[in-house]
Design an enzyme around this catalytic site. Structure first.
Site, short mmCIF file in Angstrom:
data_model
loop_
_atom_site.label_atom_id
_atom_site.label_comp_id
_atom_site.label_asym_id
_atom_site.label_seq_id
_atom_site.Cartn_x
_atom_site.Cartn_y
_atom_site.Cartn_z
N ASP A 101 -2.13 10.93 -2.30
CA ASP A 101 -2.51 9.87 -3.25
C ASP A 101 -2.88 10.43 -4.61
O ASP A 101 -2.74 9.74 -5.63
CB ASP A 101 -3.66 9.04 -2.71
CG ASP A 101 -3.13 8.07 -1.67
OD1 ASP A 101 -2.86 8.50 -0.54
OD2 ASP A 101 -2.93 6.89 -2.03
N ASN A 122 -5.54 12.43 0.40
CA ASN A 122 -4.59 11.62 1.18
C ASN A 122 -5.39 10.87 2.24
O ASN A 122 -6.63 11.01 2.34
CB ASN A 122 -3.51 12.51 1.81
CG ASN A 122 -2.39 11.68 2.41
OD1 ASN A 122 -1.83 10.82 1.74
ND2 ASN A 122 -2.07 11.89 3.68
N LYS A 123 -4.71 10.08 3.02
CA LYS A 123 -5.34 9.21 4.02
C LYS A 123 -6.39 9.97 4.83
O LYS A 123 -6.16 11.12 5.23
CB LYS A 123 -4.24 8.65 4.94
CG LYS A 123 -4.70 7.73 6.04
CD LYS A 123 -5.60 6.61 5.58
CE LYS A 123 -5.07 5.78 4.44
NZ LYS A 123 -6.10 4.93 3.79
N ARG A 159 0.86 -1.18 0.00
CA ARG A 159 0.00 0.00 0.00
C ARG A 159 0.89 1.23 0.00
O ARG A 159 2.10 1.14 0.12
CB ARG A 159 -0.99 -0.01 1.19
CG ARG A 159 -0.50 -0.64 2.42
CD ARG A 159 -0.07 0.18 3.62
NE ARG A 159 -0.09 1.58 3.54
CZ ARG A 159 0.99 2.34 3.63
NH1 ARG A 159 2.22 1.79 3.79
NH2 ARG A 159 0.92 3.65 3.56
N GLY A 160 0.22 2.40 -0.12
CA GLY A 160 0.96 3.64 -0.32
C GLY A 160 1.02 3.90 -1.82
O GLY A 160 1.32 2.98 -2.60
N ARG A 209 -7.48 -0.30 -6.78
CA ARG A 209 -7.82 0.75 -5.80
C ARG A 209 -8.00 2.05 -6.60
O ARG A 209 -7.17 2.37 -7.44
CB ARG A 209 -6.73 0.91 -4.74
CG ARG A 209 -6.62 -0.30 -3.80
CD ARG A 209 -5.68 0.00 -2.64
NE ARG A 209 -6.27 0.89 -1.65
CZ ARG A 209 -5.56 1.43 -0.65
NH1 ARG A 209 -4.27 1.19 -0.52
NH2 ARG A 209 -6.16 2.22 0.24
O1 MRU Z 1 -4.52 3.35 2.20
P1 MRU Z 1 -3.04 3.53 2.09
O2 MRU Z 1 -2.29 3.01 3.26
O3 MRU Z 1 -2.51 3.05 0.77
O4 MRU Z 1 -2.86 5.11 2.10
C1 MRU Z 1 -1.59 5.65 2.01
C2 MRU Z 1 -1.58 7.13 2.12
O5 MRU Z 1 -2.60 7.76 2.23
C3 MRU Z 1 -0.26 7.80 1.98
O6 MRU Z 1 -0.21 8.97 2.73
C4 MRU Z 1 -0.05 8.15 0.50
O7 MRU Z 1 -0.25 7.04 -0.31
C5 MRU Z 1 1.30 8.68 0.27
S1 MRU Z 1 2.47 7.39 0.44
C6 MRU Z 1 3.99 7.86 0.18
#
Ligand code: MRU
Length: 369
Positions: free
Chosen positions: A257, A267-268, A65-66, A111
């Protein structure tokens, strides 16, 4: 003085000289090897992946993820798809590209929010289209995936160098979710900026949120900071405002993201809350993300698709219920922070500043915004 100040002083603020770099994604012996992030920090389990379908499932289930990490995984997934098409004996270039496009559609749908997934799939399809000898395509696509992989690490290091001057010497920095090596091919985005600042000798306290409900912060970011030897203090997401009010935080930095043309940033979930709290408390709020996260095709954050994840991630923890049976829960995985709350966007091309409509375009053209 904060509770773990003694620990902070004892560690002497040294980033470990020799760290074994965390490698969330590897290509070895013809297999895609992913460090299973659902198992960290309790166990370090590596998954061997040999098909694009399994790679897509790993992205969907957040074993990797990320945003940048799922982009790199998507590139390898395309290389795996190309290898399978070859073994199935496709009879011509057109048929090969058709099957590759079909695989790309499956991978890109794993995703919806991170732009990197579709970006990587498109880049691999463009590479395939540009290769005149279709029989060379499996090797050509593997080479390209490995190139994207190495390129991401280099980009993150450049981003770290570009952003480290934004970090304070003294004071505290708050970050959210996990944006380190695990979320990328290596080094990290926002966490990479924090790391680069520490490596350059700046010293500040680091705070990281738990990041409910999936606990990327508690499970992954805390683990990464331990590996790096950077002392970091974990807090419940809801404690951030109180810490800011007490003067413990000097700035906030997170990853992204997807960034729309006007700088609105997905973002998250919880990032928007932190940005509003930072604004209320007069603190700068920064984003760090590679240029590939900028999506100029979207005018504003209103156009960004937000992933809804299963409610069970909210109502349960590691399979055990934390809420009454039958309760209704919602689980939006991301939110959008309006550009007016963002003081700077760190990319590998430098720090883009408002107005983002201009500075992001310049960054995309490879110039300093
Ligand atoms: O749901 P995730 O864990 O994939 O979400 C990740 C994030 O929101 C990160 O902040 C984003 O992808 C940047 S990662 C370098």
């Amino acid at each position: 003085m904060c509770a773990d100040a003694a620990n902070y002083a004892r560690l002497g603020g040294r980033v470990k000289d020799m760290i074994t770099e965390i490698q969330p994604i590897q290509w070895r012996d013809g297999k895609l090897r992913l460090l299973d992030q659902t198992r960290l920090p309790a166990e370090q389990v590596t998954l061997d992946i040999t098909s694009y379908q399994d790679a897509s499932a790993a992205i969907r289930e957040m074993r990797v993820r990320g945003a940048p990490a799922i982009g790199v995984t998507a590139a390898y997934a395309m290389a795996l798809a190309a290898r399978d098409i070859k073994t199935a004996g496709a009879s011509g270039r057109g048929q090969f590209l058709d099957q590759l496009r079909q695989a790309g559609a499956v991978i890109a749908a794993a995703r919806p929010t991170a732009v990197n997934l579709g970006w990587a799939v498109r880049r691999m399809l463009d590479t395939a289209q540009a290769e005149p000898d279709w029989k060379q395509l499996p090797q050509r696509l593997l080479d390209e995936a490995q190139h994207i992989h190495q390129e991401d690490i280099a980009i993150n290091r450049r981003m770290g160098a570009a952003g480290s001057g934004l970090m304070p010497d003294g004071g505290g920095v708050l970050t959210h979710c996990n944006t380190g090596a695990l979320a990328t091919a290596g080094y990290g985005t926002a966490l990479g900026v924090i790391r680069a600042a520490w490596e350059s000798g700046r010293r500040f306290r680091v705070f990281n949120t738990e990041t409910r409900p999936w606990l990327q912060g508690a499970r992954l970011t805390s683990w990464e900071f331990q590996q790096l030897g950077i002392p970091a203090t974990l807090l419940a997401d809801s404690a951030a405002g109180m810490l800011m009010r007490k003067g413990e935080i000097s700035c906030v930095i997170t990853g992204a993201d997807r960034i729309a043309a006007n700088g609105d940033t997905a973002n998250k979930i919880g990032t928007y809350t932190l940005a509003v709290l930072a604004h209320e408390n007069g603190l700068p709020f920064y984003i760090a993300a590679p240029i590939s996260t900028v999506d100029l095709s979207l005018a504003s954050g209103d156009d960004i698709a937000i992933e809804e994840r299963p409610a069970i991630e909210v109502t349960h923890f590691q399979g055990k219920p934390t809420a009454p049976v039958g309760v209704t829960a919602i689980n939006p995985a991301f939110d959008v922070t309006p550009h007016r709350y963002i003081h700077g966007i760190v990319t590998e091309a430098g720090v883009a500043r408002p107005p983002y409509l201009e500075s992001l375009k310049l960054a995309l053209e490879g110039r300093r915004g």
